[in-house]
Design a protein around this motif. Structure first.
Motif, mmCIF file in Angstrom:
data_model
loop_
_atom_site.group_PDB
_atom_site.id
_atom_site.type_symbol
_atom_site.label_atom_id
_atom_site.label_comp_id
_atom_site.label_asym_id
_atom_site.label_seq_id
_atom_site.Cartn_x
_atom_site.Cartn_y
_atom_site.Cartn_z
ATOM 1 N N SER A 261 1.342 -1.117 0.102
ATOM 2 C CA SER A 261 -0.283 -0.065 -0.695
ATOM 3 C C SER A 261 0.766 1.326 0.288
ATOM 4 O O SER A 261 0.385 2.085 -0.794
ATOM 5 C CB SER A 261 -0.758 0.317 1.272
ATOM 6 O OG SER A 261 -0.660 -0.082 2.435
ATOM 7 N N GLU A 262 1.828 0.853 1.108
ATOM 8 C CA GLU A 262 3.078 2.516 0.965
ATOM 9 C C GLU A 262 3.576 2.661 -1.319
ATOM 10 O O GLU A 262 3.574 3.715 -1.398
ATOM 11 C CB GLU A 262 4.382 2.072 1.640
ATOM 12 C CG GLU A 262 4.528 3.379 2.233
ATOM 13 C CD GLU A 262 5.958 3.288 2.978
ATOM 14 O OE1 GLU A 262 7.512 3.532 2.445
ATOM 15 O OE2 GLU A 262 5.950 2.337 3.811
ATOM 16 N N ILE A 263 3.867 1.639 -1.478
ATOM 17 C CA ILE A 263 4.781 1.622 -2.277
ATOM 18 C C ILE A 263 3.424 2.675 -3.414
ATOM 19 O O ILE A 263 3.831 3.157 -4.441
ATOM 20 C CB ILE A 263 4.946 0.027 -3.107
ATOM 21 C CG1 ILE A 263 6.221 -0.113 -2.268
ATOM 22 C CG2 ILE A 263 5.348 -0.049 -4.398
ATOM 23 C CD1 ILE A 263 6.634 -1.207 -2.568
ATOM 24 N N THR A 264 2.026 1.776 -2.939
ATOM 25 C CA THR A 264 1.264 2.097 -4.316
ATOM 26 C C THR A 264 0.842 3.840 -4.149
ATOM 27 O O THR A 264 0.075 4.153 -5.361
ATOM 28 C CB THR A 264 -0.287 1.184 -4.294
ATOM 29 O OG1 THR A 264 -0.170 0.384 -4.192
ATOM 30 C CG2 THR A 264 -1.489 1.690 -4.536
ATOM 31 N N VAL A 265 0.585 3.848 -2.820
ATOM 32 C CA VAL A 265 0.681 5.914 -2.730
ATOM 33 C C VAL A 265 1.555 6.623 -2.808
ATOM 34 O O VAL A 265 1.589 7.447 -3.437
ATOM 35 C CB VAL A 265 -0.494 6.040 -1.676
ATOM 36 C CG1 VAL A 265 -1.359 5.385 -1.681
ATOM 37 C CG2 VAL A 265 0.703 5.815 -0.322
ATOM 38 N N GLU B 198 -5.702 -7.368 1.656
ATOM 39 C CA GLU B 198 -5.452 -6.031 2.678
ATOM 40 C C GLU B 198 -4.793 -5.588 2.071
ATOM 41 O O GLU B 198 -4.748 -4.884 2.610
ATOM 42 C CB GLU B 198 -4.453 -7.450 4.340
ATOM 43 C CG GLU B 198 -5.211 -8.336 4.385
ATOM 44 C CD GLU B 198 -6.658 -8.076 4.963
ATOM 45 O OE1 GLU B 198 -6.911 -6.829 5.788
ATOM 46 O OE2 GLU B 198 -7.886 -8.702 5.236
ATOM 47 N N ALA B 199 -3.514 -6.053 1.736
ATOM 48 C CA ALA B 199 -3.550 -4.056 0.715
ATOM 49 C C ALA B 199 -4.255 -4.009 -0.164
ATOM 50 O O ALA B 199 -3.869 -2.109 0.079
ATOM 51 C CB ALA B 199 -2.210 -5.244 -0.314
ATOM 52 N N ILE B 200 -5.195 -4.109 -0.796
ATOM 53 C CA ILE B 200 -6.151 -2.943 -1.109
ATOM 54 C C ILE B 200 -7.036 -1.828 -0.270
ATOM 55 O O ILE B 200 -6.831 -1.328 -0.061
ATOM 56 C CB ILE B 200 -7.332 -3.988 -2.393
ATOM 57 C CG1 ILE B 200 -7.141 -4.285 -3.570
ATOM 58 C CG2 ILE B 200 -8.261 -3.086 -1.937
ATOM 59 C CD1 ILE B 200 -7.903 -5.251 -3.788
ATOM 60 N N LYS B 201 -7.302 -3.023 0.685
ATOM 61 C CA LYS B 201 -8.352 -2.038 2.525
ATOM 62 C C LYS B 201 -7.157 -0.863 2.199
ATOM 63 O O LYS B 201 -7.607 0.016 3.432
ATOM 64 C CB LYS B 201 -7.976 -3.005 3.010
ATOM 65 C CG LYS B 201 -10.196 -3.813 2.831
ATOM 66 C CD LYS B 201 -9.721 -4.726 3.341
ATOM 67 C CE LYS B 201 -10.961 -6.268 2.874
ATOM 68 N NZ LYS B 201 -11.130 -7.274 3.941
ATOM 69 N N ALA B 202 -5.934 -1.673 2.869
ATOM 70 C CA ALA B 202 -5.104 -0.533 3.367
ATOM 71 C C ALA B 202 -4.932 0.639 2.755
ATOM 72 O O ALA B 202 -3.978 1.633 2.609
ATOM 73 C CB ALA B 202 -3.656 -1.515 3.627
ATOM 74 N N THR B 203 -4.594 0.373 1.125
ATOM 75 C CA THR B 203 -4.411 1.023 0.569
ATOM 76 C C THR B 203 -5.669 2.720 0.293
ATOM 77 O O THR B 203 -5.512 3.457 -0.024
ATOM 78 C CB THR B 203 -4.001 0.847 -1.303
ATOM 79 O OG1 THR B 203 -2.720 -0.084 -1.002
ATOM 80 C CG2 THR B 203 -3.297 1.672 -1.945
ATOM 81 N N LYS B 204 -6.947 1.378 -0.254
ATOM 82 C CA LYS B 204 -7.862 2.499 -0.093
ATOM 83 C C LYS B 204 -8.041 3.350 1.483
ATOM 84 O O LYS B 204 -7.975 4.601 1.199
ATOM 85 C CB LYS B 204 -9.220 1.708 0.331
ATOM 86 C CG LYS B 204 -9.264 0.980 -0.743
ATOM 87 C CD LYS B 204 -10.084 2.039 -2.218
ATOM 88 C CE LYS B 204 -11.531 2.148 -1.910
ATOM 89 N NZ LYS B 204 -12.073 2.773 -3.710
ATOM 90 N N GLU B 205 -8.008 3.105 2.645
ATOM 91 C CA GLU B 205 -7.731 3.897 3.536
ATOM 92 C C GLU B 205 -6.484 5.330 2.970
ATOM 93 O O GLU B 205 -6.560 6.350 3.471
ATOM 94 C CB GLU B 205 -7.098 2.790 5.042
ATOM 95 C CG GLU B 205 -7.739 3.510 6.470
ATOM 96 C CD GLU B 205 -7.434 2.222 7.440
ATOM 97 O OE1 GLU B 205 -6.611 2.421 7.643
ATOM 98 O OE2 GLU B 205 -7.835 0.998 7.540
ATOM 99 N N LYS B 206 -5.630 4.811 2.787
ATOM 100 C CA LYS B 206 -4.278 5.779 2.677
ATOM 101 C C LYS B 206 -4.612 6.360 1.333
ATOM 102 O O LYS B 206 -4.470 8.057 1.586
ATOM 103 C CB LYS B 206 -3.207 5.561 2.156
ATOM 104 C CG LYS B 206 -2.099 4.627 2.893
ATOM 105 C CD LYS B 206 -1.098 3.855 2.362
ATOM 106 C CE LYS B 206 0.020 3.697 3.268
ATOM 107 N NZ LYS B 206 -0.144 2.792 3.997
#
Length: 342
Positions: free
Chosen positions: A54-58, A123-131
């Motif tokens: 998620s960090e890398i995605t954002v 889980e990565a999707i959910k963490a990314t959506k939050e960010k």
């Protein structure tokens, strides 16, 4: 509600002030902040750790402010989930030590429970959506069944994927069984991603252009069509077939929301071949991001004028290269944001 829904509106074909922009492989190796993470964690650890993915995605969103984020992951997590070993070797790329070359090799290949085998992606999707905090949409993706088969049979990257083609042409029954297993897994995987929160999905057919138009229909597109049929009512589907200009007409009638175009097909030809009524995405040559920023801005403006601002998503014609300077990537994004229709 997503605050910047420009990307989703373009996929629906709505009139927009300017086209949306994102870049294939935007979360990755050209960014210094990505390289810092890469120094500490190996490839699949990055994919399998939701906080890292998620960090890398954002990262690119924070730096450039694209109109859509694409989840950091890899197409080869799907064969891994199907009980096919995949390693990522430094300075080599993907390596599959036990390639599928016969009916017997297929016995160990499963259609997994994706929530179990690929739960870390959800889980990565959910963490990314939050960010992302509903600022912009999130794209999920998968490789096409044919492109996944290429790696599963060849055992590594290739300029020709000769062993993959050999399997298809000498043992078509085995090839189609493998393609169907990959298709069934991919459908379940994309549906789970949508349920977890992605707003659109893209199918990457990176090696589709290896096949003749007839063979493409048999060994690739009929399986992509199954995916589109299964998923399109749940989220918009983008299909990107590199080197597949010959299939744009079929793709345009498939139910996909948008079609990716590589840099070898002009805007005019892409509009003509696709019938002119579907959103197109692309097609800037990634190597052209090595041009001076002033040149990039001119080329981007010309590209938008050629495609037209509506039913269009600005993107590259393939993934961004690792040696692109960060200011050149910025020039690409900024040129789209500053676009004014002539």
């Amino acid at each position: 509600m997503i605050k910047n829904d420009l990307f989703l509106r373009a996929l629906k074909g709505e009139t927009v002030d300017r086209p949306p922009v994102w870049m294939m492989r935007q979360a990755g190796r050209y960014l210094p902040e990505f390289m810092e993470i890469r120094e500490k964690y190996d490839f699949f650890t990055r994919c399998r750790t939701p906080e890292l993915a998620s960090e890398i995605t954002v990262q690119p969103i924070q730096r450039y402010g694209m109109d859509a984020a694409i989840l950091f992951s890899d197409i080869l997590v799907v064969p891994q989930a199907m009980n096919i070993e995949v390693q990522m070797k430094p300075n080599f790329g993907p390596y599959l030590p036990h390639p599928i070359r016969s009916e017997k090799d297929l016995e160990n290949v499963i259609v997994p429970d994706v929530e179990d085998a690929l739960g870390y992606v959800m889980e990565a999707i959910k963490a990314t959506k939050e960010k992302l905090n509903e600022e912009i949409p999130l794209i999920g993706f998968a490789g096409s069944p044919w492109t996944i088969l290429c790696y599963c049979v060849q055992g590594q990257g290739s300029k020709t994927f000769d062993k993959a083609k050999e399997l298809c042409f000498t043992q078509p029954v085995v090839a189609h069984k493998l393609l169907q297993k990959i298709t069934d897994t991919t459908i379940a995987y994309l549906k789970a991603k949508i349920k977890a929160g992605v707003n659109a999905v893209q199918v990457f057919d990176s090696w589709g252009g290896m096949l003749s138009p007839t063979d493409y229909q048999e060994f690739s597109f009929q399986y992509i069509q199954q995916i589109i049929d299964a998923v399109k009512d749940e989220a918009p589907v983008i299909v990107f077939g590199k080197g597949c200009w010959f299939s744009l007409n079929d793709m345009a009638r498939s139910g996909a929301a948008a079609l990716g175009v590589d840099w070898t097909c002009s805007a005019r030809n892409a509009r003509y071949l696709s019938g002119g009524n579907i959103t197109l995405q692309g097609n800037f040559d990634p190597a052209r991001l090595l041009s001076p920023p002033s040149e990039i801005k001119k080329m981007v403006t010309r590209m938008i004028n050629d495609f037209g601002k509506d039913r269009y998503v600005v993107n590259l014609g393939h993934g961004i290269l690792p040696n692109v300077p960060v200011e050149n990537a910025k020039a690409f994004i900024d040129a789209v944001k500053a676009y004014k229709q002539p």
